[in-house]
Design an enzyme around this catalytic site. Sequence first.
Site, PDB file in Angstrom:
ATOM      1  N   ASP A   1      -8.276   4.130   0.798  1.00  0.00           N
ATOM      2  CA  ASP A   1      -7.269   4.537   1.779  1.00  0.00           C
ATOM      3  C   ASP A   1      -7.995   4.981   3.051  1.00  0.00           C
ATOM      4  O   ASP A   1      -8.744   5.955   3.035  1.00  0.00           O
ATOM      5  CB  ASP A   1      -6.459   5.688   1.176  1.00  0.00           C
ATOM      6  CG  ASP A   1      -5.375   6.179   2.101  1.00  0.00           C
ATOM      7  OD1 ASP A   1      -5.422   5.873   3.316  1.00  0.00           O
ATOM      8  OD2 ASP A   1      -4.461   6.866   1.618  1.00  0.00           O
TER       9      ASP A   1
ATOM     10  N   CYS B   1       0.875  -1.190   0.000  1.00  0.00           N
ATOM     11  CA  CYS B   1       0.000   0.000   0.000  1.00  0.00           C
ATOM     12  C   CYS B   1       0.904   1.229   0.000  1.00  0.00           C
ATOM     13  O   CYS B   1       2.062   1.141  -0.420  1.00  0.00           O
ATOM     14  CB  CYS B   1      -0.970  -0.023   1.182  1.00  0.00           C
ATOM     15  SG  CYS B   1      -0.198  -0.052   2.807  1.00  0.00           S
TER      16      CYS B   1
ATOM     17  N   ARG C   1      -3.486  -0.698   5.257  1.00  0.00           N
ATOM     18  CA  ARG C   1      -4.046  -1.759   4.426  1.00  0.00           C
ATOM     19  C   ARG C   1      -3.134  -2.963   4.258  1.00  0.00           C
ATOM     20  O   ARG C   1      -3.562  -4.115   4.472  1.00  0.00           O
ATOM     21  CB  ARG C   1      -4.422  -1.204   3.039  1.00  0.00           C
ATOM     22  CG  ARG C   1      -5.573  -0.238   3.090  1.00  0.00           C
ATOM     23  CD  ARG C   1      -5.661   0.599   1.826  1.00  0.00           C
ATOM     24  NE  ARG C   1      -4.524   1.502   1.692  1.00  0.00           N
ATOM     25  CZ  ARG C   1      -4.347   2.338   0.680  1.00  0.00           C
ATOM     26  NH1 ARG C   1      -5.208   2.373  -0.305  1.00  0.00           N
ATOM     27  NH2 ARG C   1      -3.298   3.144   0.657  1.00  0.00           N
TER      28      ARG C   1
HETATM   29  P1  4NP Z   1      -1.820   2.724   4.059  1.00  0.00           P
HETATM   30  O1  4NP Z   1      -2.513   4.064   4.634  1.00  0.00           O
HETATM   31  O2  4NP Z   1      -1.239   3.114   2.717  1.00  0.00           O
HETATM   32  O3  4NP Z   1      -2.976   1.787   3.920  1.00  0.00           O
HETATM   33  O4  4NP Z   1      -0.795   2.316   5.066  1.00  0.00           O
HETATM   34  C1  4NP Z   1      -1.864   5.295   4.705  1.00  0.00           C
HETATM   35  C2  4NP Z   1      -0.952   5.534   5.710  1.00  0.00           C
HETATM   36  C3  4NP Z   1      -0.349   6.763   5.802  1.00  0.00           C
HETATM   37  C4  4NP Z   1      -0.646   7.750   4.886  1.00  0.00           C
HETATM   38  C5  4NP Z   1      -1.555   7.512   3.867  1.00  0.00           C
HETATM   39  C6  4NP Z   1      -2.153   6.285   3.786  1.00  0.00           C
HETATM   40  N1  4NP Z   1      -0.056   9.035   5.005  1.00  0.00           N
HETATM   41  O5  4NP Z   1      -0.363   9.908   4.194  1.00  0.00           O
HETATM   42  O6  4NP Z   1       0.792   9.247   5.911  1.00  0.00           O
END
Ligand code: 4NP
Length: 150
Positions: free
Chosen positions: A122, A7, A13
């Site tokens: 997200d 991800c 995710r």
């Molecule tokens: P992930 O979620 O990609 O599912 O781990 C996110 C975690 C952090 C961020 C965006 C999405 N961020 O912008 O810091």
Amino acid sequence: MKILMVCLGNICRSPIAEGILKKKNKQHLFTLIESAGTADYHVGKNPDKRAIEIAKQNNIDIEKYTARQFKQADFKKYDIIYAMDQNNYQNLKKLATNIKEEEKIKLILNEIEPNSNKSVPDPYYGHKDGFEIIFKLLNNACDKLIENIE
Ligand code: 4NP
């Protein structure tokens, strides 16, 4: 069969997807299941509290997972690289250096609905409900990907 879940941040995710698939890997179909993020924002951190919580509610312990960034060498190490969303997919494609590497990248929700090219939303800036939705989606996708490989 070696699987990498990818991800953006590797704190929401993809660690959930990693935990779910590890739990379902009773037949030892997969010899390696790991996860990574395309970004480096959260490298070295444990998963988001909300991700740990939804996993825990489903008897999956992801508390000690630590985030790392996807690297070029991962194309050699894994057989299938599952992108959680369209952005991750495009970013991974840009890092691939040949057709063989490109072919390893798949959108995880296509396991449920082939060629639909849907994204796991997200959940980072959203409401806690978002984590329930993505857990269900990933749980279903992991069942299907096992079925599709068997
Ligand atoms: P992930 O979620 O990609 O599912 O781990 C996110 C975690 C952090 C961020 C965006 C999405 N961020 O912008 O810091």
